[in-house]
Design a protein around this motif. Structure first.
Motif, PDB file in Angstrom:
ATOM      1  N   MET B 168       0.817  -1.208   0.000  1.00  0.00           N
ATOM      2  CA  MET B 168       0.000   0.000   0.000  1.00  0.00           C
ATOM      3  C   MET B 168       0.855   1.264   0.000  1.00  0.00           C
ATOM      4  O   MET B 168       0.335   2.375   0.060  1.00  0.00           O
ATOM      5  CB  MET B 168      -0.921   0.016   1.228  1.00  0.00           C
ATOM      6  CG  MET B 168      -1.965  -1.088   1.171  1.00  0.00           C
ATOM      7  SD  MET B 168      -3.328  -0.897   2.340  1.00  0.00           S
ATOM      8  CE  MET B 168      -2.510  -0.740   3.884  1.00  0.00           C
ATOM      9  N   GLY B 169       2.175   1.073  -0.025  1.00  0.00           N
ATOM     10  CA  GLY B 169       3.070   2.216  -0.116  1.00  0.00           C
ATOM     11  C   GLY B 169       3.399   2.850   1.226  1.00  0.00           C
ATOM     12  O   GLY B 169       3.944   3.945   1.281  1.00  0.00           O
ATOM     13  N   LEU B 170       3.076   2.138   2.316  1.00  0.00           N
ATOM     14  CA  LEU B 170       3.394   2.681   3.637  1.00  0.00           C
ATOM     15  C   LEU B 170       4.684   2.042   4.154  1.00  0.00           C
ATOM     16  O   LEU B 170       5.060   0.964   3.709  1.00  0.00           O
ATOM     17  CB  LEU B 170       2.238   2.389   4.605  1.00  0.00           C
ATOM     18  CG  LEU B 170       0.900   3.016   4.204  1.00  0.00           C
ATOM     19  CD1 LEU B 170      -0.224   2.418   5.026  1.00  0.00           C
ATOM     20  CD2 LEU B 170       0.954   4.519   4.374  1.00  0.00           C
ATOM     21  N   PRO B 171       5.362   2.715   5.082  1.00  0.00           N
ATOM     22  CA  PRO B 171       6.586   2.118   5.632  1.00  0.00           C
ATOM     23  C   PRO B 171       6.267   0.902   6.496  1.00  0.00           C
ATOM     24  O   PRO B 171       5.270   0.883   7.215  1.00  0.00           O
ATOM     25  CB  PRO B 171       7.188   3.250   6.475  1.00  0.00           C
ATOM     26  CG  PRO B 171       6.056   4.153   6.794  1.00  0.00           C
ATOM     27  CD  PRO B 171       5.073   4.037   5.667  1.00  0.00           C
ATOM     28  N   ARG B 172       7.131  -0.103   6.407  1.00  0.00           N
ATOM     29  CA  ARG B 172       6.943  -1.314   7.207  1.00  0.00           C
ATOM     30  C   ARG B 172       6.994  -0.994   8.694  1.00  0.00           C
ATOM     31  O   ARG B 172       7.655  -0.044   9.115  1.00  0.00           O
ATOM     32  CB  ARG B 172       8.051  -2.320   6.891  1.00  0.00           C
ATOM     33  CG  ARG B 172       7.878  -2.978   5.544  1.00  0.00           C
ATOM     34  CD  ARG B 172       9.091  -3.785   5.141  1.00  0.00           C
ATOM     35  NE  ARG B 172       8.855  -4.387   3.827  1.00  0.00           N
ATOM     36  CZ  ARG B 172       8.527  -5.666   3.665  1.00  0.00           C
ATOM     37  NH1 ARG B 172       8.425  -6.475   4.689  1.00  0.00           N
ATOM     38  NH2 ARG B 172       8.302  -6.134   2.453  1.00  0.00           N
ATOM     39  N   VAL B 173       6.303  -1.796   9.492  1.00  0.00           N
ATOM     40  CA  VAL B 173       6.282  -1.586  10.938  1.00  0.00           C
ATOM     41  C   VAL B 173       6.939  -2.776  11.629  1.00  0.00           C
ATOM     42  O   VAL B 173       6.597  -3.925  11.353  1.00  0.00           O
ATOM     43  CB  VAL B 173       4.825  -1.453  11.441  1.00  0.00           C
ATOM     44  CG1 VAL B 173       4.817  -1.169  12.936  1.00  0.00           C
ATOM     45  CG2 VAL B 173       4.101  -0.358  10.686  1.00  0.00           C
ATOM     46  N   ALA B 174       7.884  -2.488  12.528  1.00  0.00           N
ATOM     47  CA  ALA B 174       8.520  -3.563  13.300  1.00  0.00           C
ATOM     48  C   ALA B 174       7.643  -3.842  14.516  1.00  0.00           C
ATOM     49  O   ALA B 174       7.912  -3.381  15.616  1.00  0.00           O
ATOM     50  CB  ALA B 174       9.920  -3.154  13.732  1.00  0.00           C
ATOM     51  N   PHE B 175       6.581  -4.615  14.293  1.00  0.00           N
ATOM     52  CA  PHE B 175       5.571  -4.796  15.344  1.00  0.00           C
ATOM     53  C   PHE B 175       6.159  -5.311  16.649  1.00  0.00           C
ATOM     54  O   PHE B 175       5.898  -4.788  17.718  1.00  0.00           O
ATOM     55  CB  PHE B 175       4.476  -5.742  14.850  1.00  0.00           C
ATOM     56  CG  PHE B 175       3.561  -5.119  13.849  1.00  0.00           C
ATOM     57  CD1 PHE B 175       2.624  -4.186  14.243  1.00  0.00           C
ATOM     58  CD2 PHE B 175       3.647  -5.439  12.508  1.00  0.00           C
ATOM     59  CE1 PHE B 175       1.773  -3.597  13.332  1.00  0.00           C
ATOM     60  CE2 PHE B 175       2.805  -4.867  11.578  1.00  0.00           C
ATOM     61  CZ  PHE B 175       1.865  -3.937  11.989  1.00  0.00           C
ATOM     62  N   PHE B 176       6.932  -6.383  16.560  1.00  0.00           N
ATOM     63  CA  PHE B 176       7.487  -6.956  17.786  1.00  0.00           C
ATOM     64  C   PHE B 176       8.873  -6.391  18.097  1.00  0.00           C
ATOM     65  O   PHE B 176       9.396  -6.583  19.171  1.00  0.00           O
ATOM     66  CB  PHE B 176       7.580  -8.481  17.674  1.00  0.00           C
ATOM     67  CG  PHE B 176       6.245  -9.158  17.757  1.00  0.00           C
ATOM     68  CD1 PHE B 176       5.620  -9.304  18.979  1.00  0.00           C
ATOM     69  CD2 PHE B 176       5.623  -9.637  16.619  1.00  0.00           C
ATOM     70  CE1 PHE B 176       4.388  -9.923  19.066  1.00  0.00           C
ATOM     71  CE2 PHE B 176       4.389 -10.261  16.698  1.00  0.00           C
ATOM     72  CZ  PHE B 176       3.771 -10.402  17.922  1.00  0.00           C
ATOM     73  N   GLY B 177       9.473  -5.717  17.120  1.00  0.00           N
ATOM     74  CA  GLY B 177      10.866  -5.301  17.292  1.00  0.00           C
ATOM     75  C   GLY B 177      11.036  -3.911  17.851  1.00  0.00           C
ATOM     76  O   GLY B 177      12.066  -3.597  18.430  1.00  0.00           O
ATOM     77  N   SER B 178      10.052  -3.026  17.672  1.00  0.00           N
ATOM     78  CA  SER B 178      10.263  -1.654  18.125  1.00  0.00           C
ATOM     79  C   SER B 178       9.680  -1.468  19.513  1.00  0.00           C
ATOM     80  O   SER B 178       8.705  -2.113  19.892  1.00  0.00           O
ATOM     81  CB  SER B 178       9.636  -0.666  17.149  1.00  0.00           C
ATOM     82  OG  SER B 178       8.287  -0.440  17.481  1.00  0.00           O
ATOM     83  N   GLU B 179      10.294  -0.568  20.259  1.00  0.00           N
ATOM     84  CA  GLU B 179       9.899  -0.393  21.656  1.00  0.00           C
ATOM     85  C   GLU B 179       8.484   0.144  21.790  1.00  0.00           C
ATOM     86  O   GLU B 179       7.772  -0.179  22.727  1.00  0.00           O
ATOM     87  CB  GLU B 179      10.882   0.531  22.364  1.00  0.00           C
ATOM     88  CG  GLU B 179      12.232  -0.123  22.556  1.00  0.00           C
ATOM     89  CD  GLU B 179      13.129   0.706  23.440  1.00  0.00           C
ATOM     90  OE1 GLU B 179      12.728   0.987  24.570  1.00  0.00           O
ATOM     91  OE2 GLU B 179      14.224   1.067  22.986  1.00  0.00           O
ATOM     92  N   GLN B 180       8.074   1.004  20.839  1.00  0.00           N
ATOM     93  CA  GLN B 180       6.739   1.582  20.936  1.00  0.00           C
ATOM     94  C   GLN B 180       5.674   0.545  20.633  1.00  0.00           C
ATOM     95  O   GLN B 180       4.592   0.566  21.201  1.00  0.00           O
ATOM     96  CB  GLN B 180       6.560   2.746  19.949  1.00  0.00           C
ATOM     97  CG  GLN B 180       7.415   3.948  20.225  1.00  0.00           C
ATOM     98  CD  GLN B 180       8.782   3.817  19.580  1.00  0.00           C
ATOM     99  OE1 GLN B 180       9.218   2.713  19.264  1.00  0.00           O
ATOM    100  NE2 GLN B 180       9.460   4.918  19.392  1.00  0.00           N
TER     101      GLN B 180
END
Lengths: 446, 320
Positions: B168-180
């Motif tokens: 969809m042209g959005l940046p990937r999300v590090a669901f389990f990897g990022s602190e937020q």
């Protein structure tokens, strides 16, 4: 509740197991019966099954039952087994774990057996047998294999970038500008538009292929991540090894190296730490997302299985001291002090540490056995499969290995260092924050 | 245990009432009560064994261990309240409490609201057993499997969710990897698994509300919103309180999803209290310290349950 129950059951069993391991061997001194043997590496299971079959053929009275468990469950199951009295008679042991077990009197000293049965310790690769002599001067394991680290790279990618195998094998590195090691990593990094990391207009936020893969922050040892760099600066993890009690994570040489390494993320040459949770570094390499991985020789087999990827190997870069370096780690087989069958267990351990078994392991070309002559056979077996492993053996040949930091309280050190290193690598804190972590670690030994 | 003994007692009361003869009753009731007690004890006995062996003794031992230094291999040494004083100065403990509270707030908040919505839909719209059953499906899958499933689907490099996001042209999300994202992601996974079950409990509560109340509300010209807030919610309260007590306690004890996915990381972002206890006990062999942490969690949970019962009046019904 389940956990508390476990503790209670464990508590009930502890008196049993303690009385079993105090004093001399309570059980039969005759070498017969069934022995349980544990290991964690599934890749090595066939080789050791073969050893067990050969062993039973030579000693029909002794049966060996091998159980393989993944690394993550292995150690907790083992510890619980010690307490509950269900631990295996013989098991594959790791340098980071055995000091604690030895201190808690869970391992059977092998000195007597080694002397009585005339085991030739100088048949093993130099340095390995001494690793298994505990703080109390007793021997707790017979070496079975060793490993070093190296650069695993995607041949098609280096070819496309015009980098020869010769160049890959002769990289140099320093913590200031990263030397030709960083240049190569930068050149191998390619963004979505096909621009390389060292070209103008490189988009570091849209990287298709990273020059260097990342598996994690390496905690306090960085065995495959950064230890081969820090060692070339003259830094050591502890004041002495084995059995150091003062750690040096506050040393500027160490912090500079980590700063340089973490800096690769900002440059877009290495993936962010947050993206490494999940798919393994090896699988990402297999998917063409990284050109170089730094990892240990025990993964050679796995890296060779990725379809359509030709993996080649290069030794670690030369550092400021003009030499290469690789952590030298080795496994051994240890006997549980509570075994019902010490005589048969000793026999099995001696067989595992003998040329007969180690040649079998060597022929499967999965790891390098501890016995020098078997190790040569393994190198040949690798070569027959078309794998040049000189990148790993060169460290042993040139004596550029350094030991895995063996210390007491390894699990607690890890509990402090893992989050601290994660924070640095994720860019949340500078490497100088490791000084504080170092104070915490050193406080453990006060 | 009390719930087991209570019906026995009330059953005997009822049988007494039907007897009717006042004079003979006191004599009879004593013997019959004694008889009932014997029978009651007989039936309670197996449960009592289980309770004593698997709850009471381990809990007492756990409390004892919390005052010791104990590495499981060896004998516990008594060190008084040293573990507790150390815990109050332990940054990681406070971090774990903060992370756990954040998880509980997200998990319970979303789960209860979504489950209530689903229950209303089940009650009013979706009357087919198939659809009602399908809502329960995620709950029938083992926790670890659910965690692994989402772990792979939400993977940064190879997960299908990130493939779609990037398509969809959005940046990937590090669901389990990022602190937020780590805690919200874990909370979401567990909301997904538990909402059907929670909805079923609330649905049962909805069914116990007499229909004529709705008819009256309708005749009085109450809007659906007004009916919901003035009829449904007050009458649903006892069930909601029970659901909240049970889910909040369960939520505080989140462990498996964390253990399977992030293992407490990145850094300490998802090191929930149970994970920290596990790590101290089984990772670092510090069973005394871990027991002290467990005792603190026990006290907190007891307090939370008490406060919920007290202020939400969960043991009273507005129907009486």
């Amino acid at each position: 509740m389940k956990k508390i129950l476990g503790v209670a059951a464990a508590a009930a069993a502890i008196t049993l197991s303690l009385s079993a391991c105090g004093g001399s061997a309570p059980a039969s001194s005759e070498a017969k019966g069934e022995i349980n043997y544990w290991l964690w590496d599934a890749n090595q299971l066939p080789a050791y099954q073969q050893c067990a079959d050969d062993f039973t053929k030579a000693n029909p009275d002794i049966k060996v039952k091998i159980t393989q468990r993944g690394w993550d469950d292995y150690w907790t199951t083992l510890t619980n087994g010690f307490v509950a009295g269900t631990a295996p008679d013989v098991f594959t042991d790791h340098l980071s774990k055995y000091p604690e077990y030895a201190a808690k009197k869970q391992l059977l000293p092998l000195d007597e057996a080694v002397e009585k049965d005339g085991i030739k310790l100088d048949a093993y690769t130099k340095g390995l047998p001494e690793l298994w002599v505990g703080q109390d001067g007793k021997r707790y394991g017979l070496p079975k294999d060793w490993d070093t680290v190296g650069l695993f790279y995607n041949k098609a990618m280096t070819d496309a970038a015009g980098i020869t195998a010769e160049q890959m094998a002769n990289l140099d590195w320093n913590p200031k500008d990263g030397g030709s090691y960083e240049k190569t990593i930068g050149h191998l990094t390619v963004d979505k538009n096909g621009k390389r990391g060292d070209e103008a207009g490189f988009d570091k936020n849209n990287v298709a292929t990273y020059g260097l893969g990342l598996t994690g922050s390496g905690s306090g040892q960085g065995q495959t991540e950064w230890s081969f760099l820090t060692a070339t600066t003259g830094w050591t993890a502890t004041d002495k090894n084995p059995w150091g009690s003062k750690f040096n994570y506050d040393d500027p040489r160490f912090q500079e190296t980590i700063d340089w390494w973490a800096g690769l993320v900002d440059k877009g040459y290495m993936p962010k730490l947050e993206t490494t949770v999940g798919a393994s570094m090896a699988d990402s390499f297999g998917a063409g997302k990284a050109a170089i991985n730094t990892t240990g020789d025990w993964l050679i087999g796995q890296y060779k299985t990725y379809k359509g990827i030709e993996t080649a190997f290069a030794p670690t870069p030369k550092g400021p001291n003009g030499q290469r370096a690789s952590m030298f780690n080795g496994l051994a087989d240890s006997i549980w002090a509570g075994t019902k069958n010490p005589a048969a267990s000793i026999k099995w351990v001696e067989y595992l540490g003998s040329t007969a078994c180690q040649d079998v392991v060597a022929s499967k070309a999965v790891v390098f056995p501890a016995i020098t002559s078997s190790s040569d056979i393994a190198a040949k077996a690798f070569a027959d499969k078309g794998t040049d492993v000189s990148a790993f053996t060169t460290h042993v040949k040139d004596g550029t290995t350094f030991l895995f930091p063996i210390a007491d309280k390894a699990a607690k050190v890890d509990g402090i260092m893992k989050p601290a290193m994660d924070a640095v690598l994720s860019g949340k804190k500078p490497a100088s924050s490791l000084t504080e972590a170092n104070d915490q670690v050193n406080n453990l030994f006060k | 245990m009390t719930t087991l003994t209570k019906p026995v007692g009330s059953a005997s009361e009822r049988s007494r009432k039907t007897n009717g003869h006042q004079g003979r009753q006191s004599k009879r009731s004593l013997t019959s009560r004694m008889g009932d007690l014997k029978i009651a004890l007989f039936f309670i006995f197996p449960a009592v064994i289980g309770f004593v062996a698997f709850f009471l003794i381990p809990t007492i031992r756990g409390v004892y261990l919390s005052f010791t230094e104990y590495s499981i291999l060896g004998e516990p040494t008594w060190i008084g309240i040293k573990n507790y004083t150390a815990i109050f100065a332990d940054e990681l403990f406070w971090n774990a409490m903060g992370v756990t509270l954040q998880y509980v707030a997200l998990n319970i908040g979303f789960q209860t609201v979504i489950a209530l919505g689903l229950a209303l839909l089940m009650h009013r719209v979706a009357k087919s057993t198939f659809i009602r059953g399908a809502l329960l499906l995620p709950f029938l899958v083992a926790n670890v499997i659910v965690a692994l499933l989402w772990f792979w689907m939400l993977d940064y490099q190879l997960g299908i969710v990130n493939e779609i996001i990037s398509w969809m042209g959005l940046p990937r999300v590090a669901f389990f990897g990022s602190e937020q994202w780590a805690i919200p992601t874990i909370a979401f996974v567990n909301v997904w698994r538990h909402m059907g079950y929670t909805a079923l409990l609330i649905f049962a509560g909805l069914q116990s509300i007499p229909n004529h109340l709705y008819e009256v509300a309708n005749l009085d010209g109450a809007s659906p919103t007004r009916t919901f807030w003035s009829v449904t919610m007050p009458l649903l309260r006892p069930v909601l309180v029970l659901v909240l007590v049970v889910t909040v306690i369960g939520s505080f004890q989140v462990f498996d999803t964390v253990a399977v996915t992030t293992n407490g990381g990145p850094v300490n972002a998802s090191r929930v209290i149970q994970m920290y206890i596990y790590q101290k006990a089984f990772g670092e062999s510090d069973f005394g310290y871990a027991s002290a942490l467990a005792v603190i969690l026990f006290v907190i949970l007891a307090l939370v349950a008490f406060l919920q019962m007290k202020f939400l009046k969960g043991n009273e019904s507005d129907l009486d």
